[in-house]
Design a protein around this motif. Sequence first.
Motif, PDB file in Angstrom:
ATOM      1  N   VAL A 155      15.752  22.921 -19.273  1.00 33.64           N
ATOM      2  CA  VAL A 155      15.459  23.281 -20.717  1.00 33.64           C
ATOM      3  C   VAL A 155      16.694  24.125 -21.851  1.00 33.64           C
ATOM      4  O   VAL A 155      16.052  24.913 -22.307  1.00 33.64           O
ATOM      5  N   ASN A 156      17.211  23.691 -21.622  1.00 32.10           N
ATOM      6  CA  ASN A 156      18.468  24.028 -22.498  1.00 32.10           C
ATOM      7  C   ASN A 156      18.776  23.533 -23.596  1.00 32.10           C
ATOM      8  O   ASN A 156      19.607  23.741 -24.540  1.00 32.10           O
ATOM      9  N   GLU A 157      18.993  21.724 -23.195  1.00 27.22           N
ATOM     10  CA  GLU A 157      19.331  20.972 -24.229  1.00 27.22           C
ATOM     11  C   GLU A 157      17.614  20.418 -24.789  1.00 27.22           C
ATOM     12  O   GLU A 157      16.943  20.694 -24.789  1.00 27.22           O
ATOM     13  N   SER A 158      18.564  18.765 -25.259  1.00 27.45           N
ATOM     14  CA  SER A 158      17.021  18.161 -25.382  1.00 27.45           C
ATOM     15  C   SER A 158      16.255  18.424 -24.339  1.00 27.45           C
ATOM     16  O   SER A 158      16.831  17.899 -23.747  1.00 27.45           O
ATOM     17  N   ASN A 159      15.231  17.170 -24.757  1.00 23.47           N
ATOM     18  CA  ASN A 159      13.724  17.079 -23.614  1.00 23.47           C
ATOM     19  C   ASN A 159      14.205  15.444 -22.831  1.00 23.47           C
ATOM     20  O   ASN A 159      13.359  14.976 -22.321  1.00 23.47           O
ATOM     21  N   TYR A 160      15.541  15.351 -22.976  1.00 18.49           N
ATOM     22  CA  TYR A 160      16.016  13.954 -22.354  1.00 18.49           C
ATOM     23  C   TYR A 160      17.106  13.286 -22.537  1.00 18.49           C
ATOM     24  O   TYR A 160      17.797  13.860 -23.857  1.00 18.49           O
ATOM     25  N   SER A 161      18.124  12.517 -21.907  1.00 14.96           N
ATOM     26  CA  SER A 161      19.569  12.499 -22.399  1.00 14.96           C
ATOM     27  C   SER A 161      19.704  10.699 -21.368  1.00 14.96           C
ATOM     28  O   SER A 161      18.394  10.839 -20.925  1.00 14.96           O
ATOM     29  N   SER A 162      20.168   9.700 -22.282  1.00 15.87           N
ATOM     30  CA  SER A 162      19.936   8.503 -22.131  1.00 15.87           C
ATOM     31  C   SER A 162      20.970   8.451 -20.859  1.00 15.87           C
ATOM     32  O   SER A 162      20.575   7.469 -19.952  1.00 15.87           O
ATOM     33  N   TRP A 163      21.639   9.543 -19.909  1.00 19.36           N
ATOM     34  CA  TRP A 163      22.264   9.405 -18.567  1.00 19.36           C
ATOM     35  C   TRP A 163      20.866   9.238 -17.412  1.00 19.36           C
ATOM     36  O   TRP A 163      20.459   8.584 -16.569  1.00 19.36           O
ATOM     37  N   MET A 164      19.624  10.140 -18.132  1.00 18.58           N
ATOM     38  CA  MET A 164      17.877  10.434 -16.995  1.00 18.58           C
ATOM     39  C   MET A 164      17.495   9.045 -17.438  1.00 18.58           C
ATOM     40  O   MET A 164      16.743   8.623 -16.201  1.00 18.58           O
ATOM     41  N   ASP A 165      17.769   7.651 -18.072  1.00 23.54           N
ATOM     42  CA  ASP A 165      17.639   6.434 -17.424  1.00 23.54           C
ATOM     43  C   ASP A 165      18.184   5.760 -15.846  1.00 23.54           C
ATOM     44  O   ASP A 165      17.561   4.490 -15.618  1.00 23.54           O
ATOM     45  N   ASN A 166      18.991   5.767 -16.016  1.00 27.87           N
ATOM     46  CA  ASN A 166      19.264   5.640 -14.593  1.00 27.87           C
ATOM     47  C   ASN A 166      18.653   6.606 -13.695  1.00 27.87           C
ATOM     48  O   ASN A 166      18.957   7.665 -13.158  1.00 27.87           O
ATOM     49  N   LEU A 216      12.635  -3.631 -11.868  1.00 27.22           N
ATOM     50  CA  LEU A 216      13.917  -3.513 -12.531  1.00 27.22           C
ATOM     51  C   LEU A 216      13.572  -2.726 -14.130  1.00 27.22           C
ATOM     52  O   LEU A 216      12.946  -4.252 -14.611  1.00 27.22           O
ATOM     53  N   HIS A 217      14.425  -2.252 -14.258  1.00 26.33           N
ATOM     54  CA  HIS A 217      13.574  -1.663 -15.625  1.00 26.33           C
ATOM     55  C   HIS A 217      15.217  -1.654 -16.254  1.00 26.33           C
ATOM     56  O   HIS A 217      15.652  -0.304 -16.103  1.00 26.33           O
ATOM     57  N   PHE A 218      15.543  -2.005 -17.764  1.00 26.35           N
ATOM     58  CA  PHE A 218      16.629  -1.862 -18.308  1.00 26.35           C
ATOM     59  C   PHE A 218      16.303  -1.401 -19.450  1.00 26.35           C
ATOM     60  O   PHE A 218      15.780  -2.232 -20.126  1.00 26.35           O
ATOM     61  N   VAL A 219      17.660  -0.139 -19.773  1.00 24.53           N
ATOM     62  CA  VAL A 219      16.548   0.569 -21.110  1.00 24.53           C
ATOM     63  C   VAL A 219      17.457   1.051 -21.265  1.00 24.53           C
ATOM     64  O   VAL A 219      18.641   1.591 -21.494  1.00 24.53           O
ATOM     65  N   TYR A 220      17.413   0.697 -23.083  1.00 28.02           N
ATOM     66  CA  TYR A 220      18.301   1.426 -24.237  1.00 28.02           C
ATOM     67  C   TYR A 220      17.577   2.127 -25.066  1.00 28.02           C
ATOM     68  O   TYR A 220      16.768   2.242 -25.740  1.00 28.02           O
ATOM     69  N   ALA A 221      18.267   3.501 -25.058  1.00 28.47           N
ATOM     70  CA  ALA A 221      18.082   4.252 -25.948  1.00 28.47           C
ATOM     71  C   ALA A 221      18.345   5.669 -26.689  1.00 28.47           C
ATOM     72  O   ALA A 221      18.727   6.696 -26.429  1.00 28.47           O
ATOM     73  N   PRO A 222      18.766   4.689 -27.352  1.00 30.88           N
ATOM     74  CA  PRO A 222      20.458   4.731 -28.009  1.00 30.88           C
ATOM     75  C   PRO A 222      19.616   6.493 -29.571  1.00 30.88           C
ATOM     76  O   PRO A 222      21.020   7.334 -29.310  1.00 30.88           O
ATOM     77  N   GLU A 223      18.453   6.271 -29.475  1.00 29.73           N
ATOM     78  CA  GLU A 223      18.062   7.966 -29.558  1.00 29.73           C
ATOM     79  C   GLU A 223      18.384   9.136 -28.544  1.00 29.73           C
ATOM     80  O   GLU A 223      18.678  10.346 -28.984  1.00 29.73           O
ATOM     81  N   TYR A 224      18.374   9.113 -27.420  1.00 33.96           N
ATOM     82  CA  TYR A 224      19.462  10.103 -26.944  1.00 33.96           C
ATOM     83  C   TYR A 224      20.489  10.172 -26.811  1.00 33.96           C
ATOM     84  O   TYR A 224      20.916  10.395 -25.383  1.00 33.96           O
TER      85      TYR A 224
END
Length: 296
Positions: free
Chosen positions: A33-44, A187-195
Motif C-alpha cells: 500500500v505504498n503506491e498505486s492500488n494496482y500495477s499492469s505487471w500484476m496482470d501476470n 487464459l485471460h489476456f489483459v491490457y490495462a493501460p490505466e495502470y
Amino acid sequence: LVFIKDDSLPAVVPDPGCLVSDAAKSVAKVFLVNESNYSSWMDNHDGYGYDFDYQKALEDDILVGVWDHNDGESKAYPRVYIPHTLDSLELSVNALDATAFQLAEFTQDDCRIQEDRDGSYSRDRANSEANELGWNKATFMSARPKDAADFAISVFGAREMTAPYPWPLQPGCTTAKWVSLPCGLRLHFVYAPEYERVPGFIRNFTDTVLSQRELEAGRFDQYMYNSVMFAVDSLDPIITRLRALALPFLLLAPGDGELALFVTVPGNDITFQLRSSHVSVATPQDIVMCTQMFDG
C-alpha cells in the motif's frame, strides 16, 4: 511451479527500470500500500482453487491483499505475491476467510462491465465453475489481447469466452480477451493501460523485447522463463499448426528423452512451453540453457 534465476542471459529491456528485479519491487510495493492500488505487471497471475493458510502466510511475511473490481457483482479475490517474481496467485475457494485476518483491501476501477446484457458472461462463468478447484486460469499482461486470443484459438483449439470488459478499448479502462482451452483451463489476456508505469509502457516494453527475440536462431531471453508449461502427448500437431501460420518456435531437448517447445504469442511478450517425449516433424536445437527436467 518452477522458479529460475539465470544471470547468464542478456537483459533485453527498454530501460533499467524494467529489469525483473526492479519490476518485482514495484509489484511488492502495491501489496504494501505504498503506491498505486494496482500495477499492469500484476496482470501476470494464476488462479487457484486451493485452501490457503492465511495465518501462516502472514507469520512468514508473505504479502497478501484483497482486490475488488468495484463493479457491484464480482466477489473480491485474495492475491498472494510470490516474492522476487512478477507473479502472484489469485485464490478462489476460501476467499471470504481472508476477511478474518484484516488483509489490505484494494479497489480496481478498471471499467469491469456490471451489466451482462446477453447473458453470455454468466453462461461462460457457469460452464467454468466445475474447473474452479486446482489451477483454473492463467492471466497475462497483454499488449494486444486479440492477437493472443486468436493464437490460442488457432494453435491450442481454445474457444473464446465473454470477457467482462469493454471492447474495443475505452479511455481510462482495461480491456481483455478471454479463452478456454479444451481441458477447461482459462487464459485471460489483459491490457490495462490505466495502470502502466508511464503512458505507452506495455506496448513499448513488449515491442522492444520482441525486436530482439529470434527463436529459430536460438535466441532466448530472461523473460521467456515466464512461460506457462503444458504437457502434451506429441509436439507434432502444435509444430504443424505453427508452421502453417508461419510462426517461429524453439525446440530443445532438456535430457532423458524430454522435449521442450517454446513459442511466443504474436504481438505479445507471452511465452508458452510445451513438454513431450515425442516429435517427428522437427529436430531440437543444440543450445545450453536452464531447462527444467521432470521425472515421469
